[in-house]
Write an enzyme that holds these catalytic residues in place. Structure first.
Site, PDB file in Angstrom:
ATOM      1  CG  ASP A  77      -1.961  -1.081   1.122  1.00 33.79           C
ATOM      2  OD1 ASP A  77      -2.245  -1.523  -0.013  1.00 33.79           O
ATOM      3  OD2 ASP A  77      -2.489  -1.486   2.168  1.00 33.79           O
ATOM      4  CG  HIS A 129      25.610   6.339 -11.852  1.00 33.16           C
ATOM      5  ND1 HIS A 129      25.121   5.804 -13.007  1.00 33.16           N
ATOM      6  CD2 HIS A 129      25.936   7.619 -12.163  1.00 33.16           C
ATOM      7  CE1 HIS A 129      25.149   6.707 -13.978  1.00 33.16           C
ATOM      8  NE2 HIS A 129      25.649   7.818 -13.489  1.00 33.16           N
ATOM      9  CG  ASP A 170      26.446  14.449  -8.472  1.00 37.43           C
ATOM     10  OD1 ASP A 170      25.596  15.363  -8.401  1.00 37.43           O
ATOM     11  OD2 ASP A 170      26.768  13.890  -9.541  1.00 37.43           O
ATOM     12  CG  ASP A 213      23.550  17.575 -11.480  1.00 39.71           C
ATOM     13  OD1 ASP A 213      24.154  17.050 -10.527  1.00 39.71           O
ATOM     14  OD2 ASP A 213      23.543  17.097 -12.629  1.00 39.71           O
ATOM     15  CG  HIS A 258      31.589  11.408 -16.518  1.00 39.55           C
ATOM     16  ND1 HIS A 258      31.503  12.777 -16.599  1.00 39.55           N
ATOM     17  CD2 HIS A 258      32.235  11.144 -15.352  1.00 39.55           C
ATOM     18  CE1 HIS A 258      32.064  13.305 -15.521  1.00 39.55           C
ATOM     19  NE2 HIS A 258      32.530  12.343 -14.759  1.00 39.55           N
ATOM     20  CG  HIS A 272      23.394  16.595 -17.669  1.00 41.69           C
ATOM     21  ND1 HIS A 272      22.482  17.266 -16.894  1.00 41.69           N
ATOM     22  CD2 HIS A 272      24.309  16.083 -16.806  1.00 41.69           C
ATOM     23  CE1 HIS A 272      22.826  17.142 -15.619  1.00 41.69           C
ATOM     24  NE2 HIS A 272      23.936  16.445 -15.536  1.00 41.69           N
ATOM     25  CG  HIS A 287      20.616  13.442 -17.027  1.00 43.07           C
ATOM     26  ND1 HIS A 287      21.125  12.179 -17.121  1.00 43.07           N
ATOM     27  CD2 HIS A 287      21.430  14.087 -16.151  1.00 43.07           C
ATOM     28  CE1 HIS A 287      22.194  12.064 -16.345  1.00 43.07           C
ATOM     29  NE2 HIS A 287      22.391  13.206 -15.732  1.00 43.07           N
ATOM     30  CD  GLU A 337      27.945  16.278 -14.782  1.00 40.20           C
ATOM     31  OE1 GLU A 337      28.195  15.375 -13.974  1.00 40.20           O
ATOM     32  OE2 GLU A 337      26.798  16.548 -15.172  1.00 40.20           O
ATOM     33  CE1 TYR A 349      34.601  10.627 -10.848  1.00 36.43           C
ATOM     34  CE2 TYR A 349      35.055  10.687 -13.209  1.00 36.43           C
ATOM     35  CZ  TYR A 349      34.365  11.163 -12.116  1.00 36.43           C
ATOM     36  OH  TYR A 349      33.447  12.168 -12.272  1.00 36.43           O
ATOM     37  NE  ARG A 409      30.214  13.951 -10.779  1.00 37.95           N
ATOM     38  CZ  ARG A 409      30.215  12.717 -10.307  1.00 37.95           C
ATOM     39  NH1 ARG A 409      31.159  11.861 -10.685  1.00 37.95           N
ATOM     40  NH2 ARG A 409      29.305  12.321  -9.433  1.00 37.95           N
ATOM     41  CD  GLU A 422      26.935  17.939 -11.860  1.00 42.44           C
ATOM     42  OE1 GLU A 422      26.964  17.156 -10.884  1.00 42.44           O
ATOM     43  OE2 GLU A 422      26.193  17.770 -12.840  1.00 42.44           O
TER      44      GLU A 422
HETATM   45  N1  GLY Z   1      23.794  13.947 -10.721  1.00 41.00           N
HETATM   46  C1  GLY Z   1      23.576  13.486 -12.017  1.00 41.00           C
HETATM   47  C2  GLY Z   1      24.557  13.984 -12.956  1.00 41.00           C
HETATM   48  O1  GLY Z   1      25.510  14.618 -12.542  1.00 41.00           O
HETATM   49  O2  GLY Z   1      24.404  13.848 -14.142  1.00 41.00           O
HETATM   50 MN    MN Z   2      25.122  16.357 -13.764  1.00 34.34          MN
HETATM   51 MN    MN Z   3      25.552  15.599 -10.629  1.00 37.75          MN
END
Ligand code: GLY
Ligand code: MN
Ligand code: MN
Length: 441
Positions: free
Chosen positions: A41, A244, A261, A272, A351, A355, A362, A385, A389, A406, A408
């Site tokens: 539920d 992730h 992040d 973000d 990466h 975005h 995104h 960003e 790594y 990172r 960002e």
């Molecule tokens: N936090 C998601 C990204 O950086 O794309």
């Molecule tokens: Mn991002």
């Molecule tokens: Mn991010």
């Protein structure tokens, strides 16, 4: 009590008018998201559909917007009926009558009338603009409406002979943020930037990643943001090399970095932000070297963000700086051209550099037009960003093992260049160390 007290109806009316003007004689049908069961539920927290929200500002589930184009453009909202019984359990619902007034649509009806009304609205229309392919039940319903109209052919009624993706039109609109959106995105960036500052102040050896996550989430909510825009990554030490990582359950160690992040969602709009800093407040030599490199890559990328630049320019700029840095730090062998050509930099930077950002983290919008990277325009918002790594591997100096960095930020393209919406979170080494020095005073 209405769930929403202030609806800027002019904003949503303007967006609907701009969409209607592109429909010709067609009809657009945009549903909101369904409620989703988490287990038994218990539901997942409800989140409306971004496209639907963009056009209405309406946050209840079980709602559909129908927009007709042409000379007599009409907006119709189908929503849940008032129901005192259900409202005792689940809370306020507008009902069509109040929704029509508050959300300034031309007409509003009970959602139960949708199947009866849509075929009439599609009669003698050239095209229906809907999004298909995401939900089979919805797809079948749309085709059912079209078939109902087709079955009226002998009565001289023409059915739409074109089905077009309404998201194609809306993606272009959503890509260029209006003032209403920018005010929310600035505030979302401010809240998230403040939360990152608090996280830096809360971090210390022996703390657990989720304790720092709690600081972020508390600040988001304390400031009125409804939720995080995505699951926060709070990654100490080697966890930062898992792109992730969301477990957020490890103990922070003296001498490790902490990568966070995290960004809030405010009235539908995402921020973000990533920051990386030392758990103990002082960067070590190798950490400093990698961090300065990523920061320089980010600065080079941000410098390219201006009208007329191409979408990929920030990525190209960041990769160039990182690749040279990887050579200088002896993480990679060879020449800059060689590293770029063979893409060996992807061992440490795998990466992309950003975005679009908006209602979705995104966000909507094509990155290429006719095969070429899109040009940036004022009003577009993107993240910048870059990262690095470093996993143990042959030839990788041990002093760099398990360092993950990172940085960002969220950049709004302006007439001259860009505005950083996330500037409240410190990123210069001196600023981070100064903030952290004062944290337990
Ligand atoms: N936090 C998601 C990204 O950086 O794309
Ligand atoms: Mn991002
Ligand atoms: Mn991010």
């Amino acid at each position: 009590m209405p769930a929403l007290t202030e609806i800027n109806t002019a904003v949503y009316r303007d967006r609907r008018a701009r969409l209607a003007a592109q429909l010709g004689n067609g009809v657009a049908i945009v549903p909101t998201a369904p409620e989703r069961i988490r287990n038994r539920d218990a539901h997942y927290p409800y989140r409306y559909d971004s496209y639907f929200h963009y056009l209405t500002g309406f946050r209840e589930p079980e709602a559909v917007l129908v927009l007709t184009g042409g000379d007599q453009a009409q907006s119709m909202l189908f929503c849940r009926e008032k129901n005192i019984e259900r409202e005792i359990w689940d809370g306020f619902r507008y009902g069509p009558e109040m929704a029509r007034e508050v959300f300034a649509v031309d007409a509003a009806y009970c959602i139960d009338e949708l199947d009866a009304q849509v075929p009439d609205l599609l009669a003698n229309r050239t095209a229906v603009h809907v999004h298909l392919g995401a939900d089979v039940a919805w797809d079948a319903r749309v085709l059912g409406w079209i078939n109902t109209v087709r079955n009226r052919a002998r009565a001289g009624v023409a059915a739409p002979d074109e089905i077009r993706d309404v998201h194609a039109l809306l993606d272009e609109m959503r890509l260029r943020k209006d003032d209403h959106e920018l005010a929310l995105m600035r505030r979302a960036g401010e809240i998230s930037g403040g939360a990152h500052r608090l996280a830096m102040q809360a971090a210390k050896p022996g703390a657990i990643e989720y304790e720092i996550e709690a600081v972020l989430l508390h600040e988001f909510r304390r400031c009125g943001a409804q939720s995080p825009a995505y699951t926060a990554i709070v990654a100490g030490g080697a966890n930062a090399c898992v792109l992730h990582y969301v477990e957020n359950s490890a103990r922070l160690a003296d001498g490790d970095l902490l990568l966070i992040d995290a960004g809030c969602e405010l009235d539908g709009y995402a921020s973000d932000i990533t920051r990386t800093f030392p758990v103990n407040g002082r960067f070590s030599g190798p950490q400093r070297a990698v961090y300065e490199l990523v920061l320089a890559a980010q600065a080079a990328a941000i410098a390219t963000v201006k009208p007329g630049a191409h979408w990929n320019d920030p990525h190209d700029a960041a990769v160039k700086v990182l690749a040279q840095g990887f050579i200088d730090l002896k993480l990679l062998q060879g020449t800059l051209d060689g590293v770029l050509e063979q893409e060996t930099y992807k061992q440490f930077y795998m990466h992309r550099t950003g975005h679009w950002l908006g209602l979705d983290v995104h966000d909507a919008g094509d990155y290429k037009l006719n095969g070429a990277w899109r040009e940036l325009e004022p009003g577009m918002v993107l993240t910048v960003e870059p990262g690095c790594y470093i996993r143990p591997a042959p030839g990788v100096p041990e002093s760099f093992h398990h360092i993950g960095v990172r940085i960002e930020d969220d950049a709004l393209v302006t007439a001259q260049g860009c505005e950083i919406l996330s500037a409240g979170a410190p990123k210069a080494i001196a600023d981070i160390e100064a903030l952290m020095r004062g944290r337990h005073a």
